[in-house]
Write a protein that holds these residues in place. Structure first.
Motif, PDB file in Angstrom:
ATOM      1  N   ALA A  94     -11.905 -17.258  28.386  1.00  0.00           N
ATOM      2  CA  ALA A  94     -10.946 -16.442  27.634  1.00  0.00           C
ATOM      3  C   ALA A  94     -11.436 -15.005  27.512  1.00  0.00           C
ATOM      4  O   ALA A  94     -10.658 -14.051  27.650  1.00  0.00           O
ATOM      5  CB  ALA A  94     -10.715 -17.053  26.256  1.00  0.00           C
ATOM      6  N   ALA A  95     -12.733 -14.840  27.250  1.00  0.00           N
ATOM      7  CA  ALA A  95     -13.305 -13.497  27.165  1.00  0.00           C
ATOM      8  C   ALA A  95     -13.262 -12.791  28.518  1.00  0.00           C
ATOM      9  O   ALA A  95     -12.977 -11.586  28.598  1.00  0.00           O
ATOM     10  CB  ALA A  95     -14.743 -13.572  26.651  1.00  0.00           C
ATOM     11  N   VAL A  96     -13.513 -13.536  29.580  1.00  0.00           N
ATOM     12  CA  VAL A  96     -13.514 -12.951  30.927  1.00  0.00           C
ATOM     13  C   VAL A  96     -12.137 -12.398  31.283  1.00  0.00           C
ATOM     14  O   VAL A  96     -12.014 -11.249  31.740  1.00  0.00           O
ATOM     15  CB  VAL A  96     -13.957 -13.997  31.972  1.00  0.00           C
ATOM     16  N   VAL A  97     -11.086 -13.202  31.098  1.00  0.00           N
ATOM     17  CA  VAL A  97      -9.755 -12.728  31.504  1.00  0.00           C
ATOM     18  C   VAL A  97      -9.313 -11.561  30.622  1.00  0.00           C
ATOM     19  O   VAL A  97      -8.581 -10.666  31.089  1.00  0.00           O
ATOM     20  CB  VAL A  97      -8.708 -13.860  31.494  1.00  0.00           C
ATOM     21  N   GLU A  98      -9.770 -11.533  29.361  1.00  0.00           N
ATOM     22  CA  GLU A  98      -9.414 -10.400  28.502  1.00  0.00           C
ATOM     23  C   GLU A  98     -10.132  -9.129  28.947  1.00  0.00           C
ATOM     24  O   GLU A  98      -9.568  -8.036  28.871  1.00  0.00           O
ATOM     25  CB  GLU A  98      -9.734 -10.719  27.043  1.00  0.00           C
TER      26      GLU A  98
END
Length: 346
Positions: A94-98
């Motif tokens: 989730a942090a990566v795609v954000e």
């Protein structure tokens, strides 16, 4: 689809474009069931991007103002919940795609020469294009560094491919700038790259890392791609129809850059010759008055309503893709999130 309005997938009839822009739930309304995992993703995001250099940290902190919807990390988590159990990998993804999404926003603002995003100054407006380019690159490299911390390289490969398609979509849009013969098919191909692909891979990652089989993972990827297409069409309508004080970002930038979007493409296809000639002239002299005069034609030929209809078809297709899932709170939230695209106002 009903003529003169957009199909309302909630079954309550049809609404005009102007009505639909002013109502409906926001993405934040759907986040309560994943609040703890989303908070962990936020913690990971901040930790990964922490810098010992105060200026770099200031830039990263400033970007937090851009990240209002959290749509992509929410989809990672909700798609994971819809097919199985969330794992420690999900907040990381989730942090990566954000991070990827935030990087694209920073670079988009350079391309569009935007001054405001979510009621805050853009990086390029506040610190210049050089700093904005470097910050976008900084966010991209951190995203892949974080994805590489997972045991498998699969996420890196999938995210890398999605990012390539995002860049291809952006380059294709720049290539067609000023192309008054741009057709709907090419427009849809552009938005499915520059916007829908990252949303699609967010859903795909969430499902796969929760143990979904190949068919279910592919269906959720399709859900994300259709959702992303509808979302971008709605954004393009807002760019012409919305108000900056409500949207919280610079509007009319597509006109200023002569990037044709679906409402204008449709107008140039259905309007008589004299109107098309006038529109051609308006597109060569962008500005607030151009936007106002163009909206008169868009209304007269119902091309905003037509655009909502096309967005509605993508929403319906995204809901069909979710039919493979068993009933659950997560599935219900994904369905509601898709429907909300047709009623977004920011």
């Amino acid at each position: 689809m009903l003529n003169g309005g957009v199909a309302d997938v909630t079954g309550t009839g049809t609404m005009s474009a102007s009505t639909m822009l002013g109502q409906g739930p926001r993405i934040a309304d759907f986040l309560a069931p994943i609040a703890s995992e989303l908070a962990e993703a936020e913690r990971i995001f901040a930790q990964e991007l922490g810098s010992r250099h105060p200026f770099v940290q200031q830039l990263v902190d400033h970007c937090s103002a851009f990240r209002g919807k959290r749509l992509r990390p929410a989809l990672v988590l909700l798609c994971g919940q819809a097919v199985g159990r969330l794992t420690p990998d999900h907040p990381v993804l989730a942090a990566v795609v954000e991070m990827i999404h935030t990087a694209t926003l920073v670079h988009d603002d350079i391309l569009d020469e935007s001054l405001v995003r979510r009621h805050a100054a853009t990086i390029n407006a506040e610190w210049g294009n050089e700093t904005a380019v470097l910050l976008g690159d900084y966010l991209f490299t951190h995203a892949f560094h974080l994805a590489a911390s997972l045991e498998s390289t699969l996420a890196c490969r999938w995210i890398g491919r999605a990012t390539n398609l995002v860049c291809e979509g952006e380059m294709n849009q720049v290539h067609h700038r000023g192309d008054l013969d741009l057709d709907e098919s090419t427009y849809l191909d552009i938005i499915q790259g520059k916007t829908a692909e990252l949303i699609a891979v967010s859903c795909k990652l969430g499902a796969h890392y929760a143990g979904a089989d190949v068919e279910t993972t592919e269906r959720l990827e399709r859900f994300g791609r259709d959702l992303g297409s509808a979302f971008q069409i709605a954004d393009d309508v807002l760019d012409l129809w919305g108000e900056e004080r409500v949207a919280g970002k610079s509007l009319g930038t597509d006109l200023f850059k002569q990037k044709l979007t679906l409402p204008v493409i449709r107008l140039l296809n259905v309007a008589p010759l004299e109107v098309r000639r006038e529109v051609h002239g308006l597109l060569n002299q962008p500005g607030p008055e151009t936007r106002r005069r163009l909206r008169d034609h868009l209304n007269a030929y119902k091309t905003l309503d037509y655009s909502w209809t096309i967005a509605g078809r993508f929403v319906e297709s995204s809901l069909e893709a979710l039919a493979i899932l068993p009933p659950s709170q997560a599935r219900t939230l994904l369905e509601a999130m898709a429907r909300s695209v047709l009623r977004r106002d920011r």
